[in-house]
Design a protein around this motif. Structure first.
Motif, short mmCIF file in Angstrom:
data_model
loop_
_atom_site.label_atom_id
_atom_site.label_comp_id
_atom_site.label_asym_id
_atom_site.label_seq_id
_atom_site.Cartn_x
_atom_site.Cartn_y
_atom_site.Cartn_z
N MET A 88 3.47 3.69 -5.66
CA MET A 88 2.84 4.36 -4.53
C MET A 88 2.35 3.32 -3.53
O MET A 88 2.27 2.13 -3.84
N LEU A 89 2.03 3.80 -2.35
CA LEU A 89 1.46 2.94 -1.30
C LEU A 89 -0.03 3.20 -1.15
O LEU A 89 -0.50 4.32 -1.36
N LYS A 90 -0.76 2.19 -0.76
CA LYS A 90 -2.15 2.40 -0.38
C LYS A 90 -2.18 3.20 0.92
O LYS A 90 -1.23 3.15 1.71
N ALA A 91 -3.26 3.92 1.14
CA ALA A 91 -3.36 4.78 2.32
C ALA A 91 -3.17 3.98 3.60
O ALA A 91 -2.49 4.44 4.54
N GLU A 92 -3.72 2.78 3.67
CA GLU A 92 -3.59 1.98 4.90
C GLU A 92 -2.16 1.48 5.08
O GLU A 92 -1.69 1.32 6.22
N GLN A 93 -1.43 1.22 4.00
CA GLN A 93 -0.03 0.82 4.11
C GLN A 93 0.81 1.99 4.60
O GLN A 93 1.70 1.83 5.46
N ASN A 94 0.54 3.17 4.06
CA ASN A 94 1.27 4.36 4.48
C ASN A 94 1.06 4.63 5.97
O ASN A 94 1.98 4.97 6.69
N SER A 108 0.01 7.76 -1.32
CA SER A 108 -0.98 7.23 -2.26
C SER A 108 -1.10 8.10 -3.50
O SER A 108 -1.73 7.70 -4.49
N ARG A 109 -0.49 9.27 -3.47
CA ARG A 109 -0.58 10.20 -4.61
C ARG A 109 0.74 10.31 -5.38
O ARG A 109 0.89 11.20 -6.21
N GLU A 110 1.68 9.44 -5.12
CA GLU A 110 2.99 9.49 -5.77
C GLU A 110 2.95 8.83 -7.15
O GLU A 110 2.06 8.05 -7.48
N HIS A 111 4.01 9.10 -7.91
CA HIS A 111 4.26 8.42 -9.19
C HIS A 111 5.76 8.11 -9.23
O HIS A 111 6.58 8.99 -9.50
N LEU A 112 6.13 6.89 -8.95
CA LEU A 112 7.53 6.52 -8.80
C LEU A 112 8.14 6.07 -10.13
O LEU A 112 7.44 5.60 -11.03
N GLY A 113 9.46 6.23 -10.21
CA GLY A 113 10.20 5.85 -11.41
C GLY A 113 11.33 4.89 -11.10
O GLY A 113 11.46 4.40 -9.97
N THR A 114 12.19 4.64 -12.09
CA THR A 114 13.30 3.69 -11.91
C THR A 114 14.31 4.18 -10.89
O THR A 114 15.01 3.38 -10.28
N SER A 115 14.40 5.50 -10.68
CA SER A 115 15.34 6.04 -9.71
C SER A 115 14.89 5.83 -8.28
O SER A 115 15.63 6.15 -7.34
N ASP A 116 13.70 5.29 -8.09
CA ASP A 116 13.14 5.09 -6.75
C ASP A 116 13.24 3.65 -6.28
O ASP A 116 12.55 3.25 -5.33
N ARG A 117 14.10 2.85 -6.91
CA ARG A 117 14.17 1.43 -6.57
C ARG A 117 14.56 1.20 -5.11
O ARG A 117 14.05 0.29 -4.45
N ALA A 118 15.48 1.99 -4.59
CA ALA A 118 15.89 1.81 -3.20
C ALA A 118 14.74 2.15 -2.25
O ALA A 118 14.54 1.48 -1.22
N ILE A 119 13.99 3.18 -2.57
CA ILE A 119 12.85 3.58 -1.74
C ILE A 119 11.79 2.49 -1.75
O ILE A 119 11.22 2.12 -0.71
N ILE A 120 11.52 1.94 -2.92
CA ILE A 120 10.54 0.86 -3.03
C ILE A 120 10.98 -0.34 -2.21
O ILE A 120 10.18 -0.98 -1.51
#
Length: 424
Positions: free
Chosen positions: A1-7, A356-368
């Protein structure tokens, strides 16, 4: 997830914002060329990076992109007369050329020095592949105009379309580069691609950062010894290019193509999505009819829009005409059209998603990876460093690829080494 200020930093695109300053260092798709098809045709409204603008094609065929308000009394230039190489405000007759220069001042005395002092905001434009591109940043940092391979491949046919989305540009982009969701949200039929994706609903993603953004491989195991590998290109700041070249048996498609999207921010809450398709092999041409059929299948054909706009008939106001019986018995969404399925989910995340409320997994590597590059780009602008994806010599030489490989074919990087380089 991102911090609120990063988002906050990577989603806001207005003048003076961190991501707005990044975006202004890239050429942006501002409108389709067909919107200003003829010289002296009516001007059109353009919303881009939070700025209200007007586009017009002058008598010489040049496209201007200027402030939407006249610098005299701030009257709307949309109602202006497009005539004799300029756009004339109908309030007091002040006329401006495509560079924003005042070329006629009929409400003032002939010897008035005011005309030489008056100009309005105007941005450079470049017309290519059916799109009018615009550069809104510092002139001293303006890169060469884009020349992606899919733009050159238009000589073999294809097309480009536009759909407006009521969501922040980043969640639209992230939906596009998320390959895993297609196994679920788009399980619509028994087409080749759909079958391949349903064989393995948790693909392994491998991401390689490049000078233009990154490329990423989606690896789906479809049998003990076969892998369906699709290599996408992500070009900073908001473009994805992907292939459609193989059939279920691993043989070439009858009509291999490259296609993808550019997610151009209109403002913080709306996005213009440009959709393109071009032939991968120029010896196998792609007709305009082929492109239009593909657009209709995706749910963004002319019949799917409200009047002559780029807004879909199926939208949040009517719950995208979801059919719960179809959802129960046939598809995950019960919504017709791949494009509409995406919009229902992306727009439903709120105008700007709270990451800031997400929970990312291995399928989110491109998004990260995309988020990391966007945050890096903010730092690069602030430090005065060159940005990824602004060197045309690099971005013009990439293409996507896909194939069904056996274990004997080895690593995808080696197998696709020559395939990921532009040919046309």
């Amino acid at each position: 997830m991102l911090k609120a200020e990063q988002n906050e930093a990577i989603t806001r695109v207005g003048p003076g914002t961190p991501m707005g300053e990044v975006m202004r260092r890239y050429w942006q798709p501002a409108l389709l060329a067909q919107e200003v098809a003829e010289p002296d045709s009516p001007p059109v409204r353009v919303q881009l990076l939070g700025e209200s603008l007007v586009a017009f094609r002058d008598s010489r065929g040049e496209v201007g992109l200027i402030d939407s308000k006249c610098p005299h009394r701030r009257a709307p230039m949309f109602f202006g007369r497009n005539e004799e190489a300029g756009l004339r405000c109908v309030y007091h007759g002040w006329k401006f050329d495509t560079a924003g220069n005042c070329v006629d001042l009929p409400s003032e005395p002939p010897d008035s020095p005011l005309k030489a002092k008056i100009n309005m905001t105007a941005y450079p434009t470049h017309e290519a592949a059916g799109v009018v591109w615009a550069y809104l940043g510092p002139r001293a940092e303006m890169p060469e105009a884009p020349d992606y391979e899919w733009m050159r491949a238009f000589k073999g046919g294809g097309g480009v379309s536009r759909t407006n989305e009521r969501a922040n540009w980043l969640q639209a982009l992230e939906g596009g580069i998320d390959t895993t969701h297609s196994s679920f949200a788009h399980n619509n039929d028994l087409s080749t691609t759909s079958l391949l994706r349903q064989q393995d609903t948790h693909p392994k993603l491998e991401v390689e950062v490049t000078d233009y953004g990154f490329r990423y491989a989606s690896i789906r195991r479809i049998s003990e010894n076969r892998r369906y590998i699709r290599v996408y290109q992500f070009v900073m700041p908001f473009q994805q290019i992907r292939p459609a070249t193989v059939a279920w048996d691993g043989q070439p498609n009858d009509m291999p193509t490259m296609h993808g999207h550019l997610w151009a921010p209109m403002d913080d809450y709306t996005t213009a999505v440009y959709n393109f398709m071009a032939p991968t092999d120029l010896d196998i041409p792609l007709s305009r009819e082929d492109f239009e059929r593909s657009e209709s299948r995706a749910g963004r054909g002319p019949e799917h829009f409200i009047g002559e706009t780029y807004w879909l008939q199926r939208n949040a106001s009517n719950d995208y005409l979801i059919d719960r019986e179809v959802q129960r018995t046939q598809t995950y969404t019960g919504i017709e059209g791949i494009n509409t399925q995406d919009f229902a989910l992306q727009e439903g995340m709120d105008p700007i998603c709270d990451r800031s409320r997400e929970h990312l997994g291995t399928s989110d590597r491109a998004i990260i990876a995309a988020r990391r590059l966007l945050l890096d780009a903010i730092e690069d602008v602030q430090a005065g460093r060159p940005l990824r994806g602004t060197d045309r010599q690099i971005t013009s030489q990439i293409r996507p690829a896909e194939a069904i490989l056996t274990e004997e074919d080895g690593d995808w990087r080696d197998y696709f080494k020559g395939e990921l380089v532009a040919r046309w």
